[in-house]
Design an enzyme around this catalytic site. Structure first.
Site: not given
Length: 747
Positions: A79, A165, A195, A215-217, A253, A344
């Site tokens: 994001t 995604n 993705q 994105s890492g996660h 940091t 939703c």
């Protein structure tokens, strides 16, 4: 059927949403937090060690994506990378004097919502005034090149995806580049690569992509870390200023533990042998195994995206007759985590991605996304397939899919079953003693589900009835007459399905009669059901739970309504449950005594000759409200904690039982959820009663002659049980408790 007494093992198949942290990445995080914890900006030895780790990770990222001379900026995730890219591009346009509606900002119609919402945000904040346009896609999810070609000359920024995604659809970046640079060599181009990493090759130095967020996660790193690729000489304006970190491109940091996790993952991606990441052929093999398992459970499964347009790790499918929530609840009860892949919204959730692809609404409303990660092992794939195949018995026993299951395997079906689609209600009245059913006010979206239930239980169909000729939706009666021809008691009927030669319908201990109740429509009737005493009145749209009847459609007549209401009041008993064909207020039913309490104006209608202005005003208010409604939330209804006497944590159940020794525990999940994951697995020392929401009205009818006991309600997440608490409160239950977080927090 025999329910499993073994707690299901969690099978996580929602990796496009997030991933578990790899053990090597977790170890790197812990090492960095405890040993190599220095601030990379510090000039002493501890800081220098941290700086080396930081730059080593940056160099690995550069190699993996072929960044060449482009910049790698560590961020908090995708994001932030999207925001930074769009902000930079739009600020550059404004500073270049390119403002106004004649200029376009393009994004793919299937992009993650973060992209169009960021475009809207910065277009407004920077007062650019550009026109934001969605690029159409075809039925495969591929971007419309003709649209892009026509729009590019006046485009300031074009945003596309590497891989979607929801569907896994990958765009042809090379062909896109050829088109973009041929028409608009200088236009800025952002590609969402979230993705893509680990699933498809990327070589940024061979491309003219200006911005690419990662994105890492989404690839086994912790949440809160990512990176952004910025092509050399591309306009870039930092969102965060103040410390000068990241060569002044992103102050603050650095998240060194997260960056260390990325380094561990990048090292695995670079390994030629022995990597935790699987080869592309192996991933395609896993996909085929998972698809085979799914098709054993759902033979009619339809893929919404497929080869050669996708990455292998995403399976997006729909099953005729199933809403996405049905499958998600079933899988979740069995410990299998999947996603609808859509947010939703009003009505049943629909996938905006599949809508953009032009797929039929039933596929959009029924879409399930199953996604596995590129580090899946063969053993994990086998476990997932085994867990999925085990659901075949469940869907057969609950008649979600027709099978040759014996009657001993079937979930029991008796009494009143209330089925809902959006705000529409359909009913099955089942006589267990005679194995017969009467179907009332069936709607087309539920026709398949109703037919499967009736056929699976081999119930003889006594009648298929309507309370009126529905003006706002078609009746499913003709469809069901065809589907259930072999089980239907054939007879000449009137326009509402009532047998012409019978004034009263008898089915086991039930007796049904009709009362003419015109008002909503001229031919409308109310169907009264007795079983020793009067139990139910099917009132169609003549009376609504929480409303005074719907008179805004063709044929509505307030004078006739008043006369019918008076006539019906002479027939109804105070405790008779009134069942409507619409339930806009999510109340499931009402009662005559409740109506009089909640709507005092009805007393005037019943006791005076004049039509009260107050009632006409209320009717108009209700009509205006109905016209504004577009449906209700996707099985998750707006509820609040005050709907229950109290919210109970799982650790408080013992104390609650001591306080209320006769406490009943009701599992309000639907039968397929209960069969897939019995509540006794999570509460082994307690006896629970299965009262699915579809059988809640029958349960209220069974208990209305008894003093309601204290009840603890349990569902999957705590939402449906709160809805049930609201319903039971209106029915006179005074002590209704809700298990906080439901089975999700017990699991």
């Amino acid at each position: 059927m025999q329910k499993s007494a073994i707690r299901p093992q969690e099978i996580y198949l929602d990796n496009n949403a997030t991933t578990a942290v790899l053990s090597c990445a977790a170890a790197a995080v812990q090492h960095t937090m405890q040993q190599c914890f220095g601030n990379p900006s510090s000039s002493h030895s501890t800081g220098i060690k941290a700086k080396v780790e930081l730059e080593s990770t940056r160099q690995l990222a550069r190699q993996l994506i072929g960044a060449g001379s482009g910049d790698i900026v560590f961020t908090s995730g995708a994001t932030e990378g999207i925001q930074s890219s769009i902000f930079s591009a739009l600020l550059h346009a404004r500073m270049s004097g390119k403002t106004g509606a004649t200029f376009s900002l393009l994004y793919g119609a299937t992009e993650h919502k973060a992209v169009p919402q960021s475009l809207e945000h910065w277009n407004h904040v920077l007062q650019l005034g550009a026109t934001i346009k969605a690029i159409p896609v075809d039925q495969h999810g591929l971007l419309d090149f003709d649209f892009i070609r026509a729009e590019l000359p006046n485009t300031l920024l074009i945003c596309t995806m590497a891989a979607n995604n929801e569907t896994g659809v990958k765009q042809d970046l090379a062909a896109l580049q050829q088109l973009i640079r041929a028409v608009a060599p200088d236009v800025l181009w952002m590609v969402d690569c979230v993705q893509a990493l680990g699933k498809m090759p990327l070589q940024m130095e061979q491309m003219t992509i200006d911005y690419a967020p990662f994105s890492g996660h989404k690839l086994y790193a912790p949440k809160g870390i990512g990176f952004l690729y910025v092509r050399k000489d591309t306009p870039y304006q930092p969102l965060l200023a103040g410390g000068g970190q990241e060569s002044g491109l992103r102050s603050g940091t650095e998240n060194l533990p997260g960056i260390a996790a990325l380094q561990a993952i990048f090292q695995q991606l670079k390994l030629k042998e022995g990597s935790v990441f699987q080869s592309e052929p192996q991933l395609w093999g896993y996909r085929e195994q998972l698809l085979s398992a799914l098709r054993q459970v759902f033979p009619d499964l339809v893929l919404n995206s497929d080869r050669p347009y996708i990455v292998p790790t995403t399976i997006n499918f729909s099953v005729p007759g199933f809403a996405s929530k049905d499958i998600m609840d079933l899988f979740d009860a069995a410990g299998i985590r999947v996603s609808s892949g859509s947010a939703c919204s009003s009505k049943i959730p629909t996938s905006f991605v599949l809508n953009a692809m032009g797929l039929p609404l039933w596929r959009s409303q029924g879409a399930i996304r199953l996604s596995f990660g590129p580090a899946m092992t063969a053993e994990e794939c086998q476990q997932a397939c085994k867990a999925i195949v085990a659901l075949k018995v469940v869907v057969n026993s609950c008649c979600l899919v027709l099978s040759d299951a014996s009657s001993t395997e079937l979930q029991p079906l008796a009494g009143l079953v209330q089925l809902k689609h959006e705000d529409l209600c359909s009913y099955l009245l089942v006589s267990a003693e005679t194995s017969e059913v009467i179907i009332i006010d069936a709607v087309l979206p539920l026709a398949s589900r109703i037919a499967l239930l009736v056929q699976g239980h081999q119930l003889k169909v006594r009648a298929i009835l309507d309370t009126h000729l529905h003006k706002d939706h078609p009746s499913a009666r003709p469809e069901l007459v065809t589907l259930l021809a072999d089980l239907l008691n054939q007879a000449n009927t009137n326009s509402l399905g009532w047998p012409l030669d019978e004034t009263s319908l008898k089915m086991g201990s039930y007796q049904l009669n009709t009362v003419a109740t015109p008002g909503h429509s001229p031919e409308a009737v109310t169907i009264l059901v007795r079983q020793q005493q009067q139990k139910f009145a099917f009132v169609g749209d003549f009376i609504l739970p929480g409303g005074t009847g719907r008179l805004d459609l063709p044929g509505g007549d307030s004078q006739a309504f008043r006369q019918s209401l008076r006539a019906l009041s002479q027939q109804l008993e105070p405790q008779t449950l009134l069942l409507s064909s619409h339930d806009y207020a999510q109340r499931f039913f009402t009662r005559w005594d409740l109506m009089l309490q909640e709507q005092p104006v009805l007393q005037q209608i019943l006791n005076t000759e004049d039509t009260p202005d107050q009632w006409l005003s209320e009717l108009q208010r209700q009509t205006d409200w109905l016209h504004q409604q577009s449906g209700y939330f996707c099985g998750v209804v707006e509820v609040c904690v005050s709907d229950a006497t109290a919210l109970i944590d799982k650790d408080q159940i013992t104390a609650l039982l001591q306080q209320h020794p006769r406490l009943q525990i009701w599992d309000v999940r639907e039968p397929h959820e209960q069969a897939a994951g019995a509540l006794s697995v999570y509460l082994p020392d307690l006896v629970s009663k299965e009262v699915p929401l579809s059988a809640l009205v029958q349960q209220v009818a069974d208990q209305h002659t008894k003093t309601p006991q204290a009840v603890l309600l349990v569902c999957r997440s705590g939402n449906r049980s709160l809805l049930a608490a609201k319903v039971l409160n209106r029915a006179g239950f005074e002590l209704v408790f809700n298990l906080k977080g439901g089975v999700a927090l017990l699991a």
